[in-house]
Design a protein around this motif. Structure first.
Motif, PDB file in Angstrom:
ATOM      1  N   SER A 126      -3.943  27.943 134.224  1.00 27.49           N
ATOM      2  CA  SER A 126      -3.163  28.253 133.492  1.00 27.49           C
ATOM      3  C   SER A 126      -2.352  27.703 132.182  1.00 27.49           C
ATOM      4  O   SER A 126      -2.023  27.871 131.503  1.00 27.49           O
ATOM      5  CB  SER A 126      -1.834  28.979 134.168  1.00 27.49           C
TER       6      SER A 126
ATOM      7  N   ARG B 215      -0.017  24.005 135.523  1.00 31.38           N
ATOM      8  CA  ARG B 215      -0.036  23.308 136.594  1.00 31.38           C
ATOM      9  C   ARG B 215      -0.008  21.953 135.950  1.00 31.38           C
ATOM     10  O   ARG B 215      -0.750  21.332 135.081  1.00 31.38           O
ATOM     11  CB  ARG B 215      -1.479  23.661 137.327  1.00 31.38           C
TER      12      ARG B 215
ATOM     13  N   ALA C 231      -4.475  36.860 137.089  1.00 29.06           N
ATOM     14  CA  ALA C 231      -5.028  36.022 138.061  1.00 29.06           C
ATOM     15  C   ALA C 231      -6.528  35.415 138.086  1.00 29.06           C
ATOM     16  O   ALA C 231      -7.237  36.030 137.215  1.00 29.06           O
ATOM     17  CB  ALA C 231      -5.137  36.925 139.416  1.00 29.06           C
TER      18      ALA C 231
ATOM     19  N   ALA D 157      -3.362  27.042 145.357  1.00 31.94           N
ATOM     20  CA  ALA D 157      -2.490  28.026 145.032  1.00 31.94           C
ATOM     21  C   ALA D 157      -1.029  27.393 145.154  1.00 31.94           C
ATOM     22  O   ALA D 157      -0.271  27.807 144.221  1.00 31.94           O
ATOM     23  CB  ALA D 157      -2.514  29.043 146.121  1.00 31.94           C
TER      24      ALA D 157
ATOM     25  N   THR E  84      -0.041  25.783 142.210  1.00 32.51           N
ATOM     26  CA  THR E  84       0.230  26.574 141.068  1.00 32.51           C
ATOM     27  C   THR E  84       1.593  27.027 140.959  1.00 32.51           C
ATOM     28  O   THR E  84       2.482  26.955 140.132  1.00 32.51           O
ATOM     29  CB  THR E  84      -0.394  27.828 141.144  1.00 32.51           C
ATOM     30  N   LEU E  85       2.299  27.145 142.165  1.00 27.14           N
ATOM     31  CA  LEU E  85       3.466  27.680 142.551  1.00 27.14           C
ATOM     32  C   LEU E  85       4.421  26.627 142.039  1.00 27.14           C
ATOM     33  O   LEU E  85       5.574  27.009 141.378  1.00 27.14           O
ATOM     34  CB  LEU E  85       3.685  28.183 143.924  1.00 27.14           C
TER      35      LEU E  85
ATOM     36  N   TRP F  54       4.399  26.165 138.280  1.00 27.79           N
ATOM     37  CA  TRP F  54       5.564  27.596 137.770  1.00 27.79           C
ATOM     38  C   TRP F  54       6.841  27.096 137.818  1.00 27.79           C
ATOM     39  O   TRP F  54       7.647  27.249 137.033  1.00 27.79           O
ATOM     40  CB  TRP F  54       4.843  28.814 138.117  1.00 27.79           C
TER      41      TRP F  54
ATOM     42  N   ASN G  13       2.305  37.568 147.552  1.00 24.80           N
ATOM     43  CA  ASN G  13       1.687  36.312 146.924  1.00 24.80           C
ATOM     44  C   ASN G  13       1.556  36.560 145.498  1.00 24.80           C
ATOM     45  O   ASN G  13       0.945  37.377 144.995  1.00 24.80           O
ATOM     46  CB  ASN G  13       0.204  36.057 147.459  1.00 24.80           C
TER      47      ASN G  13
ATOM     48  N   ASN H  95       0.497  35.037 143.174  1.00 26.68           N
ATOM     49  CA  ASN H  95      -0.796  34.482 142.592  1.00 26.68           C
ATOM     50  C   ASN H  95      -1.531  35.672 142.230  1.00 26.68           C
ATOM     51  O   ASN H  95      -2.707  35.442 141.264  1.00 26.68           O
ATOM     52  CB  ASN H  95      -1.426  33.453 143.473  1.00 26.68           C
ATOM     53  N   THR H  96      -1.710  36.684 143.095  1.00 26.47           N
ATOM     54  CA  THR H  96      -2.596  37.820 142.691  1.00 26.47           C
ATOM     55  C   THR H  96      -1.935  39.078 143.091  1.00 26.47           C
ATOM     56  O   THR H  96      -1.834  39.545 144.246  1.00 26.47           O
ATOM     57  CB  THR H  96      -4.040  37.670 143.331  1.00 26.47           C
TER      58      THR H  96
ATOM     59  N   ARG I  43      -0.512  37.361 137.716  1.00 25.92           N
ATOM     60  CA  ARG I  43       0.319  36.254 138.291  1.00 25.92           C
ATOM     61  C   ARG I  43       1.562  36.370 138.038  1.00 25.92           C
ATOM     62  O   ARG I  43       2.108  36.350 136.641  1.00 25.92           O
ATOM     63  CB  ARG I  43      -0.220  34.905 137.778  1.00 25.92           C
TER      64      ARG I  43
ATOM     65  N   GLY J 223       6.777  32.206 145.539  1.00 27.66           N
ATOM     66  CA  GLY J 223       6.487  32.117 143.911  1.00 27.66           C
ATOM     67  C   GLY J 223       7.896  31.774 143.175  1.00 27.66           C
ATOM     68  O   GLY J 223       8.098  31.243 142.430  1.00 27.66           O
TER      69      GLY J 223
END
Lengths: 107, 151
Positions: A31, A34, A69, B17, B20-21, B24, B63, B65-66, B117, B147
Motif C-alpha cells: 500500500s 506500511r 486488498a 497483516a 499493515t494494521l 495504517w 478483518n 484487510n479484506t 481494505r 483495524g
C-alpha cells in the motif's frame, strides 16, 4: 515475478446471455502505508489498472488504489452476442503488464 | 502499538497483516471532506442524486484487510443508456480512493465485486455516472473490528 492469474469464465453461453466473470491475480498490493522494522516506509507497489475486452472491444475496466486488498479480486459481467475471446490485463506500478485470455463458445 | 501488533498477529495468524494494521493506524486518515473532494472531482461539481445503487458490504468486518464489497446500479445498459463509470471512496482510510470502475453496454450489468481494505469503522460511498451525464450515489457504514484501536 509475474504470477498466474486465476480466471473463471463459462465455456459456453447462449447468444445475448450475460455471463459472470471472476478474476484474481496473486499480488502483494503493497500500500505504501506500511513501515518495515526499521521504521522506513515500504514503497508502494500495486496493480493500478485492470482491463477486460471481448473480441477487441472494451467490456469492463478498473483503476484501483492501495485500498484494494492483496491478490486483487474482481467480479463483473459481460453480455456475449458471439463466440470469441476475452483478454484480461493487469498493470503493475512498475509498468509490467500481466495478460491472460479465455475463450467462450456462444450458440 | 506493540500490544495491538501482538493481538492482531494472534487473531490473524499473519505477521504481515499485523504490520499493515499498525502502519495504517500510525498514518493520517482521510476525512469525509477528502472523500467529498474526490466525489466532486468525479462529478465535476454536480451533486449526485440518492438512489439506484445497492451496495453489499458486511455490517461488521472482523478483518479490515479484506472486506468483500459488491455493488449494483439499476440501469438498462443499452447502447444509448448505460452506466459508464462508478467511483468507490472510503471516508476513513489513509486515502479516500478505493477504485473507479468503467462499464460499457457490453458489460450487460453495471455490477462488480472486489475485496477492499478498511483501516477503521467508516462509510463507503459509491457514485455512478450514466452515459447521459447523470450521477447517483449510495453509501453504507461498515464497522471494522480489527483495524482500529479498540474499535
Amino acid at each position: 515475478m509475474a504470477e498466474t492469474p486465476k480466471i473463471r469464465v463459462p465455456k459456453t453461453a447462449k447468444k445475448g446471455e450475460i455471463v459472470e466473470i471472476k478474476t484474481l491475480l496473486p499480488h502483494i498490493m503493497e500500500s505504501g502505508q506500511r513501515k518495515d522494522k526499521d521504521g522506513k516506509t515500504i514503497p508502494r507497489k500495486i496493480i493500478n489498472k485492470f482491463a477486460a475486452e471481448f473480441n477487441g472491444k472494451p467490456v469492463f475496466s478498473a483503476n484501483i488504489e492501495p485500498a484494494v486488498a492483496a491478490n486483487p479480486y474482481l467480479q463483473f459481467s459481460a453480455k456475449v452476442e458471439e463466440s470469441g475471446t476475452f483478454k484480461f490485463s493487469w498493470t503493475d506500478d512498475d509498468g509490467s503488464v500481466t495478460t491472460a485470455e479465455e475463450k467462450i463458445t456462444v450458440s | 502499538m506493540r500490544h495491538l501488533t501482538r493481538r492482531a498477529a494472534l487473531a490473524l495468524g499473519a505477521g504481515s497483516a499485523a504490520i499493515t494494521l499498525v502502519g495504517w493506524n500510525g498514518g493520517a486518515f482521510a476525512t469525509p471532506q477528502a472523500a467529498a473532494d474526490d466525489i466532486a472531482k468525479f462529478t465535476g461539481g454536480a451533486t449526485p442524486e440518492k438512489g439506484k445503487i445497492s451496495i453489499e458490504l458486511p455490517e461488521i468486518a472482523e478483518n479490515g484487510n479484506t472486506v468483500p464489497l459488491s455493488f449494483a446500479v439499476d440501469a438498462p445498459m443499452t447502447g444509448t443508456d448505460y452506466v459508464s463509470d462508478v467511483l468507490v471512496v472510503a471516508e476513513g482510510n489513509p486515502n479516500p480512493g478505493v477504485a473507479t470502475f468503467h462499464f460499457t453496454p457490453l458489460s450487460g450489468k453495471a455490477e462488480a465485486a472486489t475485496r477492499i481494505r478498511l483501516a477503521t469503522t467508516q462509510n463507503i460511498v459509491v457514485v455512478a455516472k450514466t452515459s447521459g451525464g447523470k450521477f447517483y450515489t449510495g453509501q453504507k457504514l461498515v464497522k471494522v473490528t480489527i483495524g482500529g484501536c479498540g474499535g
